[in-house]
Design a protein around this motif. Structure first.
Motif, PDB file in Angstrom:
ATOM      1  N   CYS A   1     -13.516  10.381  -3.903  1.00 60.69           N
ATOM      2  CA  CYS A   1     -13.914   9.001  -4.175  1.00 60.69           C
ATOM      3  C   CYS A   1     -14.856   8.921  -5.373  1.00 60.69           C
ATOM      4  CB  CYS A   1     -14.581   8.397  -2.943  1.00 60.69           C
ATOM      5  SG  CYS A   1     -13.416   7.957  -1.617  1.00 60.69           S
TER       6      CYS A   1
ATOM      7  N   ASP B   1      -2.277   7.690  -6.957  1.00 55.66           N
ATOM      8  CA  ASP B   1      -2.244   6.229  -6.975  1.00 55.66           C
ATOM      9  C   ASP B   1      -2.346   5.696  -8.401  1.00 55.66           C
ATOM     10  OD1 ASP B   1      -2.305   6.546  -4.266  1.00 55.66           O
ATOM     11  OD2 ASP B   1      -4.140   5.387  -3.929  1.00 55.66           O
TER      12      ASP B   1
ATOM     13  N   ARG C   1       1.573  13.197  -3.074  1.00 56.95           N
ATOM     14  CA  ARG C   1       0.431  12.988  -2.177  1.00 56.95           C
ATOM     15  C   ARG C   1       0.413  14.025  -1.071  1.00 56.95           C
ATOM     16  NH1 ARG C   1      -0.534   7.803   1.777  1.00 56.95           N
ATOM     17  NH2 ARG C   1      -2.444   8.590   2.780  1.00 56.95           N
TER      18      ARG C   1
ATOM     19  N   ASP D   1      -8.416  -0.165  -7.167  1.00 54.47           N
ATOM     20  CA  ASP D   1      -7.841  -0.621  -5.898  1.00 54.47           C
ATOM     21  C   ASP D   1      -7.951   0.448  -4.818  1.00 54.47           C
ATOM     22  OD1 ASP D   1      -7.194  -3.034  -7.032  1.00 54.47           O
ATOM     23  OD2 ASP D   1      -5.072  -2.579  -7.313  1.00 54.47           O
ATOM     24  N   SER D   2      -7.740   1.701  -5.189  1.00 52.61           N
ATOM     25  CA  SER D   2      -7.809   2.788  -4.217  1.00 52.61           C
ATOM     26  C   SER D   2      -9.226   2.962  -3.700  1.00 52.61           C
ATOM     27  CB  SER D   2      -7.314   4.098  -4.850  1.00 52.61           C
ATOM     28  OG  SER D   2      -5.984   3.968  -5.282  1.00 52.61           O
TER      29      SER D   2
ATOM     30  N   SER E   1      -9.931   0.366  -1.183  1.00 54.60           N
ATOM     31  CA  SER E   1      -9.200   0.531   0.074  1.00 54.60           C
ATOM     32  C   SER E   1      -9.682   1.720   0.897  1.00 54.60           C
ATOM     33  CB  SER E   1      -7.707   0.697  -0.215  1.00 54.60           C
ATOM     34  OG  SER E   1      -7.173  -0.459  -0.825  1.00 54.60           O
ATOM     35  N   TYR E   2     -10.064   2.812   0.246  1.00 55.75           N
ATOM     36  CA  TYR E   2     -10.231   4.079   0.958  1.00 55.75           C
ATOM     37  C   TYR E   2     -11.622   4.685   0.888  1.00 55.75           C
ATOM     38  CZ  TYR E   2      -5.164   3.720   0.586  1.00 55.75           C
ATOM     39  OH  TYR E   2      -3.864   3.270   0.652  1.00 55.75           O
TER      40      TYR E   2
ATOM     41  N   GLY F   1       0.812  -1.211   0.000  1.00 61.55           N
ATOM     42  CA  GLY F   1       0.000   0.000   0.000  1.00 61.55           C
ATOM     43  C   GLY F   1       0.839   1.252   0.000  1.00 61.55           C
TER      44      GLY F   1
ATOM     45  N   ARG G   1       2.073   1.963  -3.502  1.00 55.25           N
ATOM     46  CA  ARG G   1       1.063   2.090  -4.554  1.00 55.25           C
ATOM     47  C   ARG G   1       1.219   3.409  -5.278  1.00 55.25           C
ATOM     48  NH1 ARG G   1      -4.001   1.346  -1.995  1.00 55.25           N
ATOM     49  NH2 ARG G   1      -3.960  -0.799  -2.674  1.00 55.25           N
TER      50      ARG G   1
ATOM     51  N   TYR H   1      -8.024   3.611 -10.607  1.00 60.23           N
ATOM     52  CA  TYR H   1      -8.276   3.787  -9.178  1.00 60.23           C
ATOM     53  C   TYR H   1      -9.111   2.694  -8.524  1.00 60.23           C
ATOM     54  CZ  TYR H   1      -6.636   8.587  -9.960  1.00 60.23           C
ATOM     55  OH  TYR H   1      -5.888   9.694 -10.276  1.00 60.23           O
TER      56      TYR H   1
ATOM     57  N   HIS I   1      -5.497  10.535  -2.840  1.00 62.25           N
ATOM     58  CA  HIS I   1      -4.942   9.343  -3.477  1.00 62.25           C
ATOM     59  C   HIS I   1      -5.028   9.425  -4.999  1.00 62.25           C
ATOM     60  CE1 HIS I   1      -3.704   6.611  -0.254  1.00 62.25           C
ATOM     61  NE2 HIS I   1      -4.591   7.270   0.469  1.00 62.25           N
TER      62      HIS I   1
END
Length: 362
Positions: free
Chosen positions: A90, A222, A310, A102-103, A106-107, A3, A6, A100, A219
């Motif tokens: 998001c 990412d 970031r 995976d991001s 995760s988030y 992570g 990433r 994105y 993110h």
């Protein structure tokens, strides 16, 4: 660890030949030397480097945070920023799944149940939350708080929804005014999470009479690591991290975490993580080691490029919050490795004055 690396291939920020020898050109303009004084109150920002409470030992209990919360409350922040991805970001990442997915997994929280309950998608819910706050009464009813909590969930701002939930008496945390049984269960469960965004930020916000917290993580740098180089990249960064500074940091953590259940044990961790010397310890063990990692593919420099990108974007989000209400006192709670970068970048801002965490944590 995966992570943390990433997205290090994302921008091609650090090619093997990009870094010129020597210090190079030094700009004559230094914004950190051109601060105010502003007309009126200064903007004050306190950066609190935090352990991730999800990694605390079994001896951890939320009550152990009370000495920390008392000190932060005494500083009286008027806004609190957390290491969480905003609902709007998001929403943007969901529209770009190739990069994105995976991001998002995760988030980002699933806003579908809250959208079904309120009829609001993420952009509309964010706009509705701002509208509600613009006309928020001094003493809102329980129904108004439940409605705002539901809107925050639809907006993808679960930590702000927790603030509203905490501001309600326990007997008023019910399924009504847009809150369904599923949404009630979600918030009740979130109250039990070992998460500094909940146990420190949202708890403190509710205690201080604030209506929200600000999600400032970012993110957008990412990107999936190409499968053909994933192992080589992970091996290179892991090797860079295997250094005396990392070993010293790990050794220093052992007694701190062993004593977490002692009086002021958790406060001792926060004091250590926010001590001045921790900044260079973090750099030497992690990012500085990665910067000189010698792989031909410059894996370490890609990682550092991702990390700087970031943090710059996170700090830009904080500066945006502070700029909306000049004279603000803002507490930024973030993973301890971000703290040196937060402070260095925030200090470049003309109208930001940093506050020493050591003074507040005494």
């Amino acid at each position: 660890m995966i992570g943390r690396i990433r997205g290090m291939f994302i921008l091609g920020l650090c090619s093997a030949s990009a870094l010129a020898a020597g210090t190079g050109y030094q700009p004559p303009f230094h914004p950190d030397q051109l601060k105010g004084p502003p007309a009126g109150r200064p903007n004050e920002v306190l950066v609190l480097g935090s352990p991730h409470l999800s990694g605390m030992p079994d001896t951890f209990a939320p009550a152990q945070l009370e000495p920390l919360l008392e000190r932060l409350a005494a500083w009286k922040p008027e806004a609190i920023a957390v290491e969480a991805v905003s609902g709007l970001q998001c929403d943007y990442m969901r529209r770009n799944p190739a990069r994105y997915a995976d991001s998002v997994s995760s988030y980002c929280v699933d806003t579908g149940p809250a959208q079904a309950a309120t009829g609001l998608d993420v952009p509309a819910a964010n706009a509705e939350a701002e509208r509600l706050l613009a006309q928020w009464p001094a003493t809102p009813s329980a129904a108004q708080r439940r409605r705002l909590a539901a809107v925050w969930l639809a907006a993808g701002e679960r930590n702000s929804a927790v603030v509203q939930w905490l501001r309600l008496p326990a007997e008023q945390r019910i399924a009504a005014d847009g809150m369904t049984d599923a949404l009630v269960a979600f918030l009740d469960k979130r109250l039990q999470r070992r998460d500094e965004s909940v146990l420190v930020a949202a708890t403190l916000a509710a205690r201080l009479g604030l209506e929200r917290v600000w999600a400032v993580d970012d993110h957008t740098a990412d990107s999936p690591t190409p499968k053909e180089v994933e192992k080589a990249a992970a091996d290179a960064i892991t090797k860079a991290w295997d250094n005396p500074y990392s070993k010293a940091r790990a050794a220093a953590d052992i007694p701190l975490y062993a004593n977490v259940a002692q009086p002021d044990g958790l406060l001792a961790i926060y004091r250590a993580y926010n001590a001045p010397e921790s900044a260079m310890q973090t750099y030497r063990s992690d990012f500085g080691a990665a910067l000189v990692e010698p792989s031909p593919q410059a894996f370490g420099r890609n990682y550092v490029g991702y990390w700087e990108t970031r943090n710059l974007r996170m700090v830009a989000n904080i500066r945006d919050v502070v700029g909306q209400t000049p004279g603000m006192r803002l507490l930024a709670i973030v993973g301890a490795s971000h703290k040196p970068y937060y402070e260095a970048y925030l200090n470049l801002m003309h109208d930001v004055q940093l506050v020493d965490a050591e003074d507040v944590l005494r």
